[in-house]
Write a protein that holds these residues in place. Structure first.
Motif, short mmCIF file in Angstrom:
data_model
loop_
_atom_site.label_atom_id
_atom_site.label_comp_id
_atom_site.label_asym_id
_atom_site.label_seq_id
_atom_site.Cartn_x
_atom_site.Cartn_y
_atom_site.Cartn_z
N ARG A 1 61.70 9.13 31.57
CA ARG A 1 61.36 8.71 32.93
C ARG A 1 61.49 9.87 33.91
N THR B 1 51.39 2.59 30.23
CA THR B 1 52.57 2.10 29.52
C THR B 1 52.22 1.08 28.44
N ARG C 1 55.38 4.44 27.09
CA ARG C 1 56.06 3.26 27.61
C ARG C 1 57.07 3.62 28.70
N HIS C 2 57.80 4.69 28.51
CA HIS C 2 58.80 5.12 29.50
C HIS C 2 58.32 6.31 30.33
N ALA D 1 56.16 5.10 33.14
CA ALA D 1 56.73 4.04 33.98
C ALA D 1 56.74 4.39 35.46
N TRP E 1 54.84 1.99 38.02
CA TRP E 1 55.60 1.24 39.02
C TRP E 1 55.00 1.45 40.41
#
Length: 321
Positions: free
Chosen positions: A59, A189, A195-196, A199, A203
């Motif tokens: 992330r 994602t 997926r991370h 993010a 978001w």
């Protein structure tokens, strides 16, 4: 407000740019955003080589990559604005480049034509250029449903959302949101290796895309079917799609008379179980995809008509005063 300052200098130019974006789009092979997509892909390969790292590292890499992708490009564009003899025209050119939905629509048209001709292998190949999900095993029904969802959502994301942020915050906010959408798509994602890492971009885009989805819903209510759109929105599950996405797709279900949603395979070993929308309607087929293209064009014409009327009203007020 920025949009008011823009209209004070060139009210009719905005409407002309919107028409040009629809009638004379720039080919994807020559489009600057194609280069930005390539840059985003290469950047992800450099800063996300190992998706097995810790979640916090992934992330953090995604956040730094997001800043590295956005800030230099925005700084370059903003600096170039100061060097232009006609900065207003330069900003309108940037808006024209951001409204690059026509290429997506043309691909959906070719997909619909291939399905109508029952050329399933060709349709799967064409769909793979538009969709993130796996298309090799999709039937005519699955390709039609995926095509409708992609057309409706991307129209809201690329055209309506970009135009909204331009009118609210000016060209720089519109460009930033458009570039963010590309990063969110390229670092989706929905793929396990992003997926991370993807993010942070996902978001941020999640909230900045809401206006486009709701505008699409409201415009369908004005132009097509209002009561049925609200009924489908009330019945829509909220587990997979957020409220704004549900509103956008519910308006598609209401205007086309078909169901959407359901399972989607994004990787060979990963099946995404999504909510089904409008289960009281039949499954879509190529005829529904053609109807979706026609309905999307009607909504687009409504937007152009409303903005054209606003520009005409502006000139009338200016003339009377």
């Amino acid at each position: 407000m920025p949009w008011l300052e823009q209209l004070q200098t060139s009210p009719a130019m905005l409407w002309l740019v919107l028409l040009l974006a629809v009638l004379l789009p720039l080919p994807a092979s020559y489009h600057p955003l194609t280069f930005f997509r390539f840059f985003a892909q290469k950047l992800a390969q450099k800063v996300n080589p190992d998706p097995k790292r810790s979640i916090s590292q992934l992330r953090l890499s995604g956040t730094l990559a997001l800043l590295l992708a956005l800030l230099p490009f925005l700084a370059l564009l903003y600096t170039s604005n100061w060097l232009m003899a006609w900065p207003e025209l330069y900003q309108l050119l940037l808006l024209y480049l951001c409204l690059d939905f026509a290429a997506i629509r043309q691909r959906i048209i070719r997909l619909q034509q291939a399905l109508k001709a029952q050329q399933l292998n060709l349709a799967r190949d064409l769909a793979s250029r538009v969709l993130l999900r796996q298309t090799r095993s999709l039937s005519s029904l699955g390709l039609s449903k995926a095509g409708i969802e992609s057309l409706w959502l991307q129209f809201a994301q690329v055209w309506l959302n970009t135009l909204f942020w331009y009118l609210v915050g000016g060209i720089w906010l519109a460009v930033a949101v458009r570039l963010l959408l590309i990063l969110q798509q390229e670092w989706s994602t929905k793929l396990s290796h992003n997926r991370h890492f993807g993010a942070p971009a996902s978001w941020l885009a999640h909230y900045l895309l809401w206006p486009g989805y709701w505008l699409c819903f409201l415009l369908v209510c004005i132009r097509l079917r209002c009561r049925e759109s609200f009924r489908q929105l009330q019945r829509a599950p909220k587990n997979t799609f957020n409220l704004a996405q549900s509103a956008c797709l519910a308006s598609a279900c209401a205007s086309l008379g078909c169901r959407l949603g359901g399972p989607a395979v994004y990787e060979a070993e990963r099946k995404n179980v999504r909510d089904k929308l409008a289960t009281d309607y039949p499954e879509p087929d190529p005829r529904h995809l053609l109807k979706a293209l026609q309905a999307q064009q009607q909504v687009l014409h409504l937007v152009l008509l409303m903005i054209g009327m606003g520009v005409a009203a502006w000139y009338l007020l200016f003339w009377y005063h």
